[in-house]
Enzyme design. Structure first.
Site, short mmCIF file in Angstrom:
data_model
loop_
_atom_site.label_atom_id
_atom_site.label_comp_id
_atom_site.label_asym_id
_atom_site.label_seq_id
_atom_site.Cartn_x
_atom_site.Cartn_y
_atom_site.Cartn_z
N LYS A 97 -8.98 -6.11 26.78
CA LYS A 97 -9.56 -5.96 25.44
C LYS A 97 -8.85 -6.99 24.57
CE LYS A 97 -9.57 -4.63 21.62
NZ LYS A 97 -9.77 -5.55 20.48
N GLY B 208 1.10 -7.01 20.69
CA GLY B 208 0.57 -6.86 19.34
C GLY B 208 1.64 -6.32 18.42
N SER B 209 1.20 -5.62 17.40
CA SER B 209 2.13 -5.15 16.37
C SER B 209 2.89 -3.90 16.83
CB SER B 209 1.35 -4.84 15.09
OG SER B 209 0.43 -3.80 15.36
N GLY C 79 1.45 -0.77 18.90
CA GLY C 79 2.14 -0.60 20.18
C GLY C 79 2.57 0.84 20.40
N GLU D 239 4.89 -5.82 24.22
CA GLU D 239 5.42 -7.07 23.65
C GLU D 239 5.04 -7.05 22.18
OE1 GLU D 239 7.30 -9.08 25.14
OE2 GLU D 239 6.89 -8.92 27.28
N CYS E 3 5.08 -14.32 17.72
CA CYS E 3 6.00 -13.18 17.72
C CYS E 3 7.44 -13.66 17.73
CB CYS E 3 5.73 -12.30 18.93
SG CYS E 3 5.68 -13.25 20.44
N GLU F 122 8.78 -8.65 9.58
CA GLU F 122 8.01 -9.75 10.14
C GLU F 122 6.88 -10.14 9.19
OE1 GLU F 122 5.41 -8.97 13.56
OE2 GLU F 122 6.32 -10.71 14.51
P1 NAD Z 1 -2.44 -5.63 16.43
O1 NAD Z 1 -1.42 -4.69 16.91
O2 NAD Z 1 -3.16 -5.32 15.18
O3 NAD Z 1 -3.58 -5.80 17.53
C1 NAD Z 1 -3.27 -6.13 18.86
C2 NAD Z 1 -4.39 -5.64 19.75
O4 NAD Z 1 -4.44 -4.22 19.68
C3 NAD Z 1 -5.77 -6.13 19.33
O5 NAD Z 1 -6.55 -6.40 20.49
C4 NAD Z 1 -6.36 -4.93 18.60
O6 NAD Z 1 -7.77 -4.90 18.64
C5 NAD Z 1 -5.77 -3.80 19.42
N1 NAD Z 1 -5.74 -2.51 18.72
C6 NAD Z 1 -5.74 -2.27 17.39
N2 NAD Z 1 -5.73 -0.92 17.16
C7 NAD Z 1 -5.71 -0.33 18.37
C8 NAD Z 1 -5.68 1.03 18.79
N3 NAD Z 1 -5.67 2.04 17.91
N4 NAD Z 1 -5.63 1.29 20.12
C9 NAD Z 1 -5.63 0.28 21.01
N5 NAD Z 1 -5.68 -1.02 20.68
C10 NAD Z 1 -5.71 -1.33 19.36
O7 NAD Z 1 -1.72 -7.04 16.38
P2 NAD Z 1 -2.31 -8.41 15.91
O8 NAD Z 1 -2.46 -8.34 14.44
O9 NAD Z 1 -3.50 -8.79 16.72
O10 NAD Z 1 -1.13 -9.42 16.32
C11 NAD Z 1 -0.03 -9.59 15.52
C12 NAD Z 1 1.15 -8.83 16.05
O11 NAD Z 1 1.34 -9.08 17.43
C13 NAD Z 1 2.45 -9.25 15.41
O12 NAD Z 1 3.23 -8.13 15.07
C14 NAD Z 1 3.14 -10.08 16.48
O13 NAD Z 1 4.50 -10.17 16.37
C15 NAD Z 1 2.69 -9.40 17.71
N6 NAD Z 1 2.77 -10.29 18.88
C16 NAD Z 1 3.76 -10.11 19.80
C17 NAD Z 1 3.90 -10.95 20.88
C18 NAD Z 1 5.00 -10.78 21.89
O14 NAD Z 1 4.89 -11.32 22.97
N7 NAD Z 1 6.05 -10.06 21.60
C19 NAD Z 1 2.99 -11.98 21.04
C20 NAD Z 1 1.99 -12.14 20.10
C21 NAD Z 1 1.89 -11.28 19.03
#
Ligand code: NAD
Length: 512
Positions: free
Chosen positions: A206, A259-260, A264, A281, A315, A414
């Protein structure tokens, strides 16, 4: 596939859906032609079961460039069933060597399509063309690395009691789920999916709402070169719908989330309901620590790049520069000179950075900047936005603040944008306390010529990766990567990732 650079538009149904959602900007940019990207399930493009779709905007212009299917639980069910079918069928029957060959060929195929994929990625995310090309090359490298590693994950034989032979084997989970963010869509595809596929799992991805076009194209390329139907499946759509359905799906054996931290946590809870293990991550607030004996000329360009790369939406961005008091003024004024030259523009302008991903992110980053100003923190230097950058694009000026009080949000939270916080420190002990003083622990950079200090700092800093006299912003396909605390847990990249995507089984044979 038609180039997405040629601005496309909606058919009547899609434009109606956009209007129904009240998306004025979307309606305004509807142009001549139809383009619609659907889910990729069981080797083919499929519309959502309920026909729902959503627009994709180009961050550089704010205009609509595409429509994607908006998946729900039913679509995720279809994708998981297809993956299970592949795992129990043609994909699962391949030997590790055969799987490895397919992965390696996909790496080559991605490079064959480098220009096309880089354009897609740049348009979809707004990143400069040079960065987009590097991203696609890195994506290919993931498939090359894990393709050649697929048949090198061996088990072991454990010496045990007389009359026993004990073996340890590493087996695939079956179906793995992958939920990814928008900042490096293609690279994340390689980083998360390649090791899982190498271990023999079938995958369901996804991708983020913004940034899913390159993944859909790479899945097509995989099918063209012989990946069995169902081995790679993609369901596009909203996190709260398709993402939540995948995280809580009982048919997956492992979940990889990037993601965030907030999402997470939700995702881990959903997976835990089915006792499904996961890697997280998450974000970071990574320090770049500059001691008084640092090589300024070497450090300054790296310190700048570590925060503006991908417009700070990394990130592992080096978003705090910690500078020893004795050189603070001298170093910061040299840094400011360089920082003021940074420029943001469209992918084609190929400057230091592009726009941020969407209007929401632009507002979020701008709010950090506005609040820091309101708190009376000085702007040391500001980059610029290219004069001819489209007004509808989501641009932010790279901004350097300092000295930032240690408890200020800019020192702790962040931002995920091109905003660098400078903080002075006294000595080594103070540098460690400051570096470890956030909830995150992803990366760190240490600039010093003192060999003993290099080692002491590397050991004491709480982070998944520490760079000495450099900064990798997460780079290095071969290098294990991941965080602690609010940065998540589990490791991706390198050989370790293969073990994350495998279940270890011990077989105890009493044969006398
Ligand atoms: P996000 O957490 O909003 O979204 C990440 C993914 O989760 C997306 O595909 C989103 O559609 C999905 N998602 C959203 N709500 C969900 C739910 N309730 N259940 C399941 N999935 C859901 O993050 P973002 O805004 O896309 O990315 C930014 C964040 O990602 C930042 O905090 C960044 O630091 C982090 N990030 C971390 C790494 C790493 O390797 N540590 C790499 C890239 C980004």
């Amino acid at each position: 596939m038609r180039s997405i650079l040629s601005l496309v538009c909606y058919d009547q149904q899609a434009s109606r859906q956009v209007r129904q959602r009240g998306c004025a900007a979307a309606t305004a940019s509807i142009i001549e032609e139809t383009s619609m990207k659907q889910h990729f399930i069981n080797g083919t493009s499929l519309a959502s079961a309920d026909g729902d779709s959503m627009p994709v905007l180009a961050p550089a212009t704010g205009e609509i460039i595409e429509t994607i299917s908006c998946g729900k639980a039913t679509d995720v069910d279809r994708a998981v069933a297809a993956a299970r079918g592949a795992f129990d069928g043609p994909w699962g029957r391949l030997t590790a060597t055969e799987r490895g060959r397919l992965l390696t060929r996909l790496g080559v195929r991605i490079l064959d399509h480098l220009d096309e994929l880089a354009r897609t990625e740049a348009t979809d995310t707004g990143k400069p063309m040079t960065t987009a090309r590097v991203d696609i090359e890195t994506t290919a490298r993931y498939f090359e690395f894990y393709g050649t590693a697929a048949d090198k994950v061996h088990g072991e034989v454990i010496p045990f009691m007389a009359g026993y032979t004990v073996t340890v084997v590493h087996e695939p989970f079956g179906v793995t789920g992958h939920i990814l963010p928008w900042n490096y869509p293609a690279q994340m595809f390689g980083r998360s999916l390649a090791p899982s596929l190498a271990m023999g799992n079938a995958v369901v991805l996804k991708p983020a709402e913004d940034g899913c076009l390159s993944a859909l194209r790479i899945a097509e390329l995989a099918t063209e070169i012989g990946f069995p139907d169902g081995s790679i499946n993609i369901v596009t759509g909203r996190g709260s719908e398709a993402g939540a359905a995948l995280a809580g799906h009982p048919g997956i054996g492992f979940l990889s989330f990037t993601g965030s931290p907030e999402i997470g946590r939700l995702v881990q809870q959903a997976a835990a309901n089915n006792y499904v293990p996961c890697t997280l991550e998450l974000g970071g607030k990574s320090p770049q620590i500059v001691f008084e004996d640092a090589d300024f000329d070497a450090a300054i360009p790296v310190v700048c790049k570590a925060i503006v790369q991908n417009t700070g939406q990394t990130c592992s961005a080096g978003s705090r520069v910690l500078v020893q008091e004795s050189i603070y003024d001298r170093f910061i004024s040299a840094l400011a000179e360089r920082f003021a030259q940074l420029r943001a523009g469209t992918p084609e302008m190929d400057l230091d950075c592009g726009p941020v991903i969407n209007a929401r992110q632009q507002q979020r980053v701008q709010r950090f900047i506005d609040l820091a100003r309101q708190d009376g923190i000085a702007v040391i230097a500001e980059g610029s936005i290219a004069a001819d950058a489209p007004k509808g694009g989501f641009y932010i000026k790279p901004t350097l603040f300092g000295p930032v009080p240690r408890a200020n949000r800019l020192a702790c939270d962040e931002v995920f944008g091109p905003v660098l916080a400078a903080l002075p420190f006294k000595d080594e002990a103070d540098a460690v306390a400051l570096a470890n003083g956030t909830d995150y622990g992803l990366l760190a950079g240490v600039w010093t010529r003192d060999g003993g200090r290099q080692q002491r700092m590397a050991r004491k800093i709480r982070a998944g990766q520490v760079y000495i006299n450099g900064y990798g912003a997460g780079g290095g396909v071969e290098l294990p990567f991941g965080g602690t605390g609010k940065s998540g847990h589990g490791r991706e990249k390198g050989f370790l990732a293969l073990h994350e995507f495998a279940a270890t089984k011990t077989i105890v044979n009493r044969h006398g």
